[in-house]
Design an enzyme around this catalytic site. Structure first.
Site, PDB file in Angstrom:
ATOM      1  N   LYS A 193     -18.029 -16.801  15.310  1.00  0.00           N
ATOM      2  CA  LYS A 193     -17.486 -16.607  13.960  1.00  0.00           C
ATOM      3  C   LYS A 193     -18.288 -17.428  12.955  1.00  0.00           C
ATOM      4  O   LYS A 193     -18.853 -18.477  13.313  1.00  0.00           O
ATOM      5  CB  LYS A 193     -15.994 -16.957  13.900  1.00  0.00           C
TER       6      LYS A 193
ATOM      7  N   LYS B 170     -17.965 -23.288   8.826  1.00  0.00           N
ATOM      8  CA  LYS B 170     -18.507 -24.245   7.852  1.00  0.00           C
ATOM      9  C   LYS B 170     -19.440 -25.251   8.495  1.00  0.00           C
ATOM     10  O   LYS B 170     -20.275 -25.845   7.833  1.00  0.00           O
ATOM     11  CB  LYS B 170     -17.354 -25.021   7.205  1.00  0.00           C
TER      12      LYS B 170
ATOM     13  N   LYS C 177     -12.306 -27.631  19.684  1.00  0.00           N
ATOM     14  CA  LYS C 177     -12.656 -28.812  18.893  1.00  0.00           C
ATOM     15  C   LYS C 177     -12.781 -30.054  19.762  1.00  0.00           C
ATOM     16  O   LYS C 177     -13.583 -30.937  19.468  1.00  0.00           O
ATOM     17  CB  LYS C 177     -11.631 -29.035  17.773  1.00  0.00           C
TER      18      LYS C 177
HETATM   19  P1  TYM Z   1      -9.714 -22.836   7.619  1.00  0.00           P
HETATM   20  O1  TYM Z   1      -9.851 -23.842   6.534  1.00  0.00           O
HETATM   21  O2  TYM Z   1     -10.553 -23.004   8.841  1.00  0.00           O
HETATM   22  O3  TYM Z   1      -9.992 -21.372   7.061  1.00  0.00           O
HETATM   23  C1  TYM Z   1      -9.333 -20.837   5.899  1.00  0.00           C
HETATM   24  C2  TYM Z   1      -9.050 -19.368   6.104  1.00  0.00           C
HETATM   25  O4  TYM Z   1     -10.258 -18.642   6.363  1.00  0.00           O
HETATM   26  C3  TYM Z   1     -10.108 -17.853   7.555  1.00  0.00           C
HETATM   27  N1  TYM Z   1     -11.430 -17.785   8.235  1.00  0.00           N
HETATM   28  C4  TYM Z   1     -12.084 -16.649   8.510  1.00  0.00           C
HETATM   29  N2  TYM Z   1     -11.781 -15.359   8.279  1.00  0.00           N
HETATM   30  C5  TYM Z   1     -12.669 -14.420   8.682  1.00  0.00           C
HETATM   31  N3  TYM Z   1     -13.867 -14.728   9.280  1.00  0.00           N
HETATM   32  C6  TYM Z   1     -14.209 -16.017   9.524  1.00  0.00           C
HETATM   33  N4  TYM Z   1     -15.382 -16.291  10.093  1.00  0.00           N
HETATM   34  C7  TYM Z   1     -13.304 -17.046   9.138  1.00  0.00           C
HETATM   35  N5  TYM Z   1     -13.319 -18.402   9.220  1.00  0.00           N
HETATM   36  C8  TYM Z   1     -12.166 -18.833   8.666  1.00  0.00           C
HETATM   37  C9  TYM Z   1      -9.086 -18.615   8.385  1.00  0.00           C
HETATM   38  O5  TYM Z   1      -8.450 -17.782   9.320  1.00  0.00           O
HETATM   39  C10 TYM Z   1      -8.132 -19.094   7.313  1.00  0.00           C
HETATM   40  O6  TYM Z   1      -7.209 -18.097   6.978  1.00  0.00           O
HETATM   41  N6  TYM Z   1      -5.535 -24.242   9.978  1.00  0.00           N
HETATM   42  C11 TYM Z   1      -6.030 -23.499   8.842  1.00  0.00           C
HETATM   43  C12 TYM Z   1      -5.546 -24.026   7.499  1.00  0.00           C
HETATM   44  C13 TYM Z   1      -4.060 -24.095   7.381  1.00  0.00           C
HETATM   45  C14 TYM Z   1      -3.201 -22.981   7.186  1.00  0.00           C
HETATM   46  C15 TYM Z   1      -1.886 -23.551   7.094  1.00  0.00           C
HETATM   47  C16 TYM Z   1      -3.395 -21.605   7.080  1.00  0.00           C
HETATM   48  C17 TYM Z   1      -3.309 -25.209   7.414  1.00  0.00           C
HETATM   49  N7  TYM Z   1      -1.988 -24.909   7.236  1.00  0.00           N
HETATM   50  C18 TYM Z   1      -0.790 -22.740   6.915  1.00  0.00           C
HETATM   51  C19 TYM Z   1      -2.274 -20.797   6.895  1.00  0.00           C
HETATM   52  C20 TYM Z   1      -0.993 -21.373   6.814  1.00  0.00           C
HETATM   53  C21 TYM Z   1      -7.552 -23.611   8.828  1.00  0.00           C
HETATM   54  O7  TYM Z   1      -8.107 -24.517   9.388  1.00  0.00           O
HETATM   55  O8  TYM Z   1      -8.174 -22.697   8.044  1.00  0.00           O
END
Ligand code: TYM
Length: 333
Positions: free
Chosen positions: A198, A201, A116
Site C-alpha cells: 500500500k 507515508k 508495526k
Molecule cells: P492513517 O493516518 O494511517 O490514514 C488516514 C486514512 O487514510 C487511509 N489510507 C489509505 N487509503 C487508501 N490507500 C492507501 N494506501 C491508504 N493509506 C491510508 C486510511 O485507511 C485512513 O482512513 N488509525 C487511523 C487513524 C484513526 C482513525 C480513528 C480513523 C484514529 N482514530 C477513528 C477512523 C476513525 C490511521 O492510522 O489512519
C-alpha cells in the site's frame, strides 16, 4: 416542522507526515463530500502518532499543517467538528475504560500491530498494542454511525464494533455500533514503486509516494517512474497491478470509468498514460495547494479554529463519557 437528525460520521488521520494520495483518495476526499449529508467530526489523531517515536518539534508542526490541509481540502470548521484529538481529554479517558473490556487475544490478532512491531522491533510499546482501543474510543465517543476509511483500517473497525456490542450487552444500549464506509475502487492505493504494497507515508523509496503538497514537477517525475509491467496495454489483468493502480488513481481524480480509460488509451503506450495521470493528479491538487498556503500563513485563524473545534468536540462527547462512567460504577459529579 420537526428537524430530522443527521447521521454522525467520525474519522481520523495521523499527523505523522503530509497526507499522501492514498489518504486523500481513500479517505479525505470523502470526508469533504460527506459533510452535506452527515454531521461530521474529523480529528488529527496526535495521541495515536506517538506509538512510533516522533520528533516533538516536527510533530507539533505537522499537526498544524495537517489541520490546515483539512480546511484547504474543503472541510468546513463551521459545519463540521474539526479538532486535534489530544485537545479533548475524553478520548484518553474512554480509551482506558474500553481497554478493560478488550481482550489481550483480540489485540494480539491485529495485523497493523504485527506489522508495526516488526518494523520497529526496538520499540514495541504498550501504546502500539492498545492503539485500536483508542481508535474505538474516538469513534464510540461521538456515537458515530459511519466511519469513512481505507481498507487497512477495516480490522480496527471490526474490533470497535465488537467492543461496542460487548459493552451494550453488559450494560444496555450505550454505544451506536458503527459501520465502515469504504469506497472499494480507492480503498487501497498502492505504492508507485511496488504495486503489491500500500502507498504509505513512511516508505523508504522517495518515488513510491505522492504527497498532496508535492509540486507539479515532482508529481510528474514520480508518475513517470511508476513501476508497471513489460507490456504496453492500458487495461486491468493478471500481473498488471501497477497499471491498475494508476487506472484507479486516474479514475478517481477524473471521475471516469475504467472502460472509458481503456478506450482513451487504446493503442497508446504507458508513457502517454503516465503523463496523463500525473497531469490529472497535479491539476486536481492545485487549488487545494493554493488555499493551503494562505491558511498555514494565518496562525491566528488556525488557532481560533483549533480552539473552537476542541470545545465542540468536548461538548459532543461529554454525554457519552458520563453515561459510560455511570454504567461502570464511577461517581459522576
Ligand atoms: P492513517 O493516518 O494511517 O490514514 C488516514 C486514512 O487514510 C487511509 N489510507 C489509505 N487509503 C487508501 N490507500 C492507501 N494506501 C491508504 N493509506 C491510508 C486510511 O485507511 C485512513 O482512513 N488509525 C487511523 C487513524 C484513526 C482513525 C480513528 C480513523 C484514529 N482514530 C477513528 C477512523 C476513525 C490511521 O492510522 O489512519
Amino acid at each position: 416542522m420537526e428537524e430530522i437528525k443527521k447521521k454522525r460520521i467520525f474519522s481520523g488521520i495521523q499527523p505523522t507526515n503530509v497526507p499522501h494520495l492514498g489518504n486523500y483518495l481513500g479517505a479525505l476526499q470523502n470526508w469533504v463530500k460527506l459533510q452535506d449529508e452527515y454531521d461530521c467530526a474529523y480529528s488529527i489523531v496526535d495521541l495515536h502518532s506517538i506509538t512510533v517515536r516522533q520528533d516533538p518539534a516536527r510533530l507539533r508542526r505537522q499537526t498544524a499543517e495537517s489541520y490546515a490541509l483539512l480546511i484547504a481540502m474543503g472541510i468546513d470548521p463551521e459545519k463540521s467538528i474539526v479538532f486535534v484529538q489530544g485537545h479533548n481529554p475524553a478520548h484518553a479517558q474512554l480509551s482506558w475504560i474500553l481497554s478493560c473490556y478488550t481482550q489481550f487475544g483480540e489485540l494480539s490478532r491485529m495485523t497493523q500491530f504485527k506489522d508495526k512491531s516488526q518494523k520497529h522491533p526496538e520499540n514495541i510499546n504498550a501504546g502500539l498494542f492498545t492503539y485500536p482501543v483508542l481508535m474505538a474510543a474516538d469513534i464510540l465517543l461521538y456515537q458515530a454511525d459511519c466511519v469513512p476509511v481505507g481498507i487497512d483500517q477495516k480490522q480496527h473497525l471490526e474490533l470497535t464494533r465488537n467492543i461496542a456490542d460487548r459493552f451494550n450487552n453488559l450494560y444496555g444500549e450505550t454505544f451506536t455500533v458503527p459501520e465502515p464506509y469504504i469506497v472499494k475502487s480507492v480503498a487501497k492505493i498502492a505504492s508507485l514503486a511496488d504495486p503489491t504494497k500500500k502507498m504509505s507515508k513512511s516508505d523508504d523509496n522517495p518515488n513510491a509516494t505522492i504527497f498532496v503538497l508535492d509540486d507539479r514537477d515532482t508529481i510528474m517525475r514520480k508518475f513517470k517512474r511508476a513501476v508497471t509491467d513489460s507490456g504496453c496495454e492500458v487495461r486491468r489483468g493478471e500481473g498488471k497491478e501497477g497499471v491498475e493502480n494508476l487506472m484507479s488513481i486516474y479514475a478517481a481524480v477524473t471521475e471516469r470509468s475504467f472502460e472509458d480509460i481503456e478506450r482513451e488509451f487504446e493503442g497508446k503506450g504507458y508513457g502517454d498514460f503516465k503523463t496523463a495521470v500525473g497531469e490529472a493528479v497535479a491539476d486536481s491538487l492545485a487549488p487545494m495547494q493554493e488555499r493551503y498556503k494562505q491558511i498555514i500563513a494565518d496562525k491566528s485563524y488556525l488557532e481560533k479554529c483549533m480552539k473552537e473545534g476542541a470545545e465542540k468536540a468536548y461538548k459532543a462527547s461529554r454525554k457519552t463519557l458520563q453515561k459510560v462512567s455511570k454504567k461502570v460504577g464511577f461517581i459522576v459529579l
